[in-house]
Each structure stands twice: as structure tokens, then as C-alpha cells.
Scaffold this motif. Structure first.
Motif, mmCIF file in Angstrom:
data_model
loop_
_atom_site.group_PDB
_atom_site.id
_atom_site.type_symbol
_atom_site.label_atom_id
_atom_site.label_comp_id
_atom_site.label_asym_id
_atom_site.label_seq_id
_atom_site.Cartn_x
_atom_site.Cartn_y
_atom_site.Cartn_z
ATOM 1 N N THR A 150 26.564 69.935 -21.421
ATOM 2 C CA THR A 150 27.148 71.254 -21.192
ATOM 3 C C THR A 150 26.934 72.166 -22.391
ATOM 4 O OG1 THR A 150 28.842 70.327 -19.732
ATOM 5 C CG2 THR A 150 29.286 72.486 -20.683
ATOM 6 N N ARG A 151 27.154 71.637 -23.577
ATOM 7 C CA ARG A 151 26.986 72.440 -24.787
ATOM 8 C C ARG A 151 25.511 72.795 -25.012
ATOM 9 N NH1 ARG A 151 31.377 72.367 -28.377
ATOM 10 N NH2 ARG A 151 33.174 71.336 -27.432
ATOM 11 N N ALA A 198 24.635 75.597 -22.621
ATOM 12 C CA ALA A 198 25.200 76.870 -23.068
ATOM 13 C C ALA A 198 24.353 77.478 -24.183
ATOM 14 C CB ALA A 198 26.636 76.652 -23.552
ATOM 15 N N TRP A 199 23.870 76.630 -25.092
ATOM 16 C CA TRP A 199 22.996 77.126 -26.167
ATOM 17 C C TRP A 199 21.687 77.656 -25.592
ATOM 18 C CZ3 TRP A 199 18.182 75.138 -27.748
ATOM 19 C CH2 TRP A 199 17.644 75.744 -28.892
ATOM 20 N N ASP A 208 24.648 76.735 -33.514
ATOM 21 C CA ASP A 208 26.071 76.464 -33.351
ATOM 22 C C ASP A 208 26.368 76.114 -31.898
ATOM 23 O OD1 ASP A 208 28.768 76.242 -33.537
ATOM 24 O OD2 ASP A 208 29.152 78.391 -33.783
ATOM 25 N N PRO A 209 26.511 74.814 -31.596
ATOM 26 C CA PRO A 209 26.882 74.443 -30.233
ATOM 27 C C PRO A 209 28.386 74.496 -30.002
ATOM 28 C CG PRO A 209 26.574 72.466 -31.533
ATOM 29 C CD PRO A 209 26.323 73.645 -32.459
ATOM 30 N N GLY A 210 29.105 75.058 -30.978
ATOM 31 C CA GLY A 210 30.561 75.082 -30.900
ATOM 32 C C GLY A 210 31.144 73.873 -31.605
ATOM 33 N N PRO A 211 32.440 73.894 -31.924
ATOM 34 C CA PRO A 211 33.068 72.747 -32.577
ATOM 35 C C PRO A 211 32.951 71.512 -31.704
ATOM 36 C CG PRO A 211 34.665 74.526 -32.183
ATOM 37 C CD PRO A 211 33.356 74.988 -31.655
ATOM 38 N N LEU A 212 32.564 70.391 -32.321
ATOM 39 C CA LEU A 212 32.362 69.160 -31.571
ATOM 40 C C LEU A 212 33.619 68.294 -31.646
ATOM 41 C CD1 LEU A 212 28.725 68.203 -32.683
ATOM 42 C CD2 LEU A 212 29.460 69.593 -30.739
ATOM 43 N N ASP A 256 29.473 66.180 -21.685
ATOM 44 C CA ASP A 256 29.914 67.367 -22.414
ATOM 45 C C ASP A 256 28.846 67.836 -23.393
ATOM 46 O OD1 ASP A 256 32.308 67.459 -21.070
ATOM 47 O OD2 ASP A 256 33.371 66.231 -22.536
#
Length: 397
Positions: free
Chosen positions: A76-77, A80-81, A61-65, A73
Motif C-alpha cells: 500500500t505504501r 501511494a509513493w 518518504d513512504p510515511g512513518p513505518l 501494508d
């Protein structure tokens, strides 16, 4: 454990892989711990994929895209992963950079000054260079202590003789760097490294590699060194591609500007984004779609593609003084048996005899027993090459 992160940026994608640094001394032993990509960057429907070392999809889950997610960006994601993964610790990041100009012929640790030099080459690779460099600044912001290495697609072709690189232009233009650079060098470099393990004792002094994907080119390799290629000053020359025209009469470009009234920008859009397989077929830039289509326009696009490949192979065989092996790689080269068949049939005059059964089942060797020229299907791995080079540069430091 220390890891190498490799980044391979396309105009709408960011491919990545993570390799153990300890394994990087041996190219053949390098196996990724993870591979993945952000796809659809800059569009309304970006996506994220992750696979393990065996190629099995993993949940991540890299977060909502958001819509129009860009390369910075996405970087960045990704970071974070990685930061959230307890088994990952980055030691170096290796980037595929399409253009190294006349100066950079081997991998180099990036500095702000070098990045500025490489950004000045954006116009020579407008579909790639900017996107290759986009993650560099974000990485420097998030991890300023982390070395970043640029590995250049043009570097492999720096061994070509001047007669293969120069245009018949006034000498002052040549001196300013208007020469044939060649591209897909990391792919050709990788295949040159692994050919011995596939070919065994078969002769390999004179090899042509066909890197056939959405971008497509051929390279003549003599004793492991590039001596000629189909791509030149930019990545538009040579074969027709997914959306790129390939080589055409420069007078046609002048005609489009002066007689058709097209702007320079419109001509660039035509030749880079609306030509090639897409332009000829009017259907798709994807060879899979064209092979599945009954439309005569699809067949015309495929025929033009393979005809041009055969003509260019003849040219490169002349530069080599003959041919020992023909190697197919990249998406079309590795998976489109009908395309390989058409090209091999066109090379029968060189002494190549195709094994139809081996070709249809995508065997490693697809030439018939007794064929004077060998034909092969060998997957390329640019990310592995980037990881190997990046580890070597750090070791030198």
C-alpha cells in the motif's frame, strides 16, 4: 511513459523495481528507473530504501513505518509513493512466485482462481509462497484494472527428465505431485540468457550454476535447459544454507519426532530457521560474519558449506556427463572470494584451475589461462527477468 513494477517478496522483505515498458523487448537493454526495498517486515524496525538507475540512494518518504509492518501494508505504501510520482504510470506488475506446482511452467496473468491454486501450495514453500502472494490482493484492491503476472521459480526446472524429478516412492505419491521441483529458477533462467555475452565462443553445453545466497542451490544446465538441481520437493533440500539444514537422512527427522519428542512444528522450525550456517556455527547465518570470525565453529560451518557444495557439483557433473563452465552468483557467490576459492580447489579433479588474483578481485572470469573448466562470477538479476517475462505476457494478450 508506461512502466513495469516487479515485486520480489522474501519472508521479511519486499524488493521492487520499476522498468520502462518500451525497453522490455530486449532483456539486455532493460535498466530499472528505480530499485528499492522494504526490509525488516514483521519486526520492530522496518526500513525503506530507494535507489536510482545508477544505484545511487534517493530520499523518499513512504510515511512513518509502524512496527510489524507486513507485506500488504508495505505494498500500500509503495503504491501511494508510485501514485505520487508524476513520471510513473504502471502498465503491469510482475511477481516472483516461488512455487508453480505441476501446472504452471511459464508466466501467467493472475486471476482469483489461479491465486487460489497457488495459495494451496503454501505448505511446499512455507518461507516464501505466502509472502509472494501477499501483495497480489492489495494490488487488486487498489488497481483492479492492472494486470498482474506471476513468474515462477519452479518453471525453469520443468525440463528436467522424470528420472531426475522422481523419488523412489510408490507411484501414487508421485502422481499426487510429490516430486522434485527445484527452485531459484528465475535466477538460473536469467544467467542462461546472458551467458553467451560473457562467455563468447567458450563451450557452454555443460554448465553448473551455483546460486549461493542465504538460500543456496546448484543447477546443472545442458544446452540451456535444466536437467538436475540440488533443491527438490521443497527449498530445504540440497546445500546447507543460512538457516536451513539442506539434505539430511529422513530417518533423522523420524528420530527427532519419535525419540526426541519434538512436534512436527518444532522440527520444521529447527530445519528451516535454526540450522545451516547459523546452527553449525552458533554465531550467525551471514557468511560475512563467519568469514570475519576467528572462532573455530565459524570455520567448521564454512568448511561444511564448501564441502557439501563440492560434493553436489560432482553429482551434477556426472548428470551432465562432464563440465564446461562453473558460474557463481547471488550474495555469497558474487562476493565471498574465500568460499569460491575453496569450492574451486575442490573441483580441480574436473580440470578447473583457479586464478587466485582474479578471484580475490572478483573478476568476471576467475579460472586460470589453460583451465579446462571455466569459472565465472556473474551477477544475477531476478527482477529484470520478471520484467522481461511480464512484458512478454502482456504483449501476447
Amino acid at each position: 511513459m508506461s512502466d513495469i513494477l516487479t515485486l520480489n517478496s522474501g519472508s521479511s522483505s519486499l524488493k521492487f523495481a520499476l522498468y520502462p515498458l518500451d525497453d522490455a523487448r530486449d532483456l539486455g537493454a532493460l535498466t530499472p528507473r528505480y530499485r528499492g526495498q522494504f526490509a525488516g517486515l514483521g519486526t520492530a524496525t522496518p526500513g525503506f530504501q530507494l535507489h536510482d538507475a545508477q544505484g545511487r540512494p534517493l530520499d523518499a518518504d513512504p510515511g512513518p513505518l509502524p512496527e510489524r509492518l507486513d507485506h500488504r501494508d508495505a505494498t500500500t505504501r509503495l503504491l501511494a509513493w508510485i501514485d505520487a510520482m508524476p513520471d510513473l504510470e504502471l502498465a503491469v506488475v510482475g511477481h516472483r512466485v516461488v512455487h508453480g506446482g505441476q501446472r504452471y511452467h511459464r508466466p501467467v496473468v493472475l486471476t482469483p482462481a489461479i491465486v487460489e491454486e497457488l495459495e494451496a501450495l503454501n505448505s511446499l514453500a512455507p518461507l516464501h509462497q505466502h509472502f509472494c502472494l501477499a501483495p497480489v490482493a492489495r494490488l487488486a484492491e487498489r488497481h483492479p484494472e492492472l494486470p498482474q503476472v506471476a513468474c515462477f521459480d519452479t518453471a525453469f526446472h520443468a525440463t528436467q527428465p522424470d528420472v531426475a524429478r522422481h523419488f523412489a516412492l510408490p507411484r501414487e505419491f508421485t502422481a499426487r505431485g510429490l516430486i522434485r521441483y527445484g527452485f531459484h529458477g528465475l535466477s538460473y533462467d536469467y544467467l542462461t540468457q546472458v551467458l553467451p555475452q560473457h562467455l563468447g565462443d567458450a563451450p557452454r553445453a555443460r554448465v553448473i550454476v551455483a546460486h549461493l545466497g542465504n538460500g543456496a542451490s546448484l543447477c546443472a544446465i545442458h544446452d540451456g535447459r535444466s536437467i538436475a538441481s540440488t533443491m527438490g520437493f521443497t527449498a530445504i533440500e540440497g546445500l546447507p544454507m543460512g538457516t536451513r539444514s539442506g539434505s539430511l537422512d529422513p530417518g533423522l527427522v523420524l528420530h527427532l519426532i519419535h525419540e526426541e519428542g519434538m512436534s512436527v512444528e518444532a522440527v520444521g522450525d529447527l530445519l528451516y530457521k535454526r540450522s545451516g550456517l547459523l546452527g553449525v556455527s552458533g554465531i550467525s547465518s551471514d557468511m560475512r560474519d563467519l568469514l570475519a570470525s576467528p572462532a573455530p565453529e565459524a570455520r567448521e560451518a564454512i568448511d561444511l558449506y564448501t564441502y557439501r557444495a563440492v560434493r553436489e557439483i560432482g553429482s551434477l557433473a556426472a548428470a551432465l556427463g562432464g563440465l564446461d563452465q562453473l558460474v557463481f552468483t547471488a550474495g555469497i557467490g558474487e562476493h565471498a572470494a574465500p568460499v569460491r576459492e575453496a569450492i574451486c580447489r575442490g573441483c580441480e579433479w574436473l580440470g578447473l584451475t583457479l586464478d587466485d588474483v582474479a578471484n580475490r578481485r572478483h573478476a568476471r572470469c576467475i579460472s586460470a589461462a589453460g583451465s579446462r573448466v571455466g569459472a565465472w562470477v556473474i551477477p544475477t538479476d531476478e527482477e529484470r527477468m520478471i520484467a522481461w517475462y511480464s512484458a512478454g505476457v502482456i504483449a501476447e494478450k
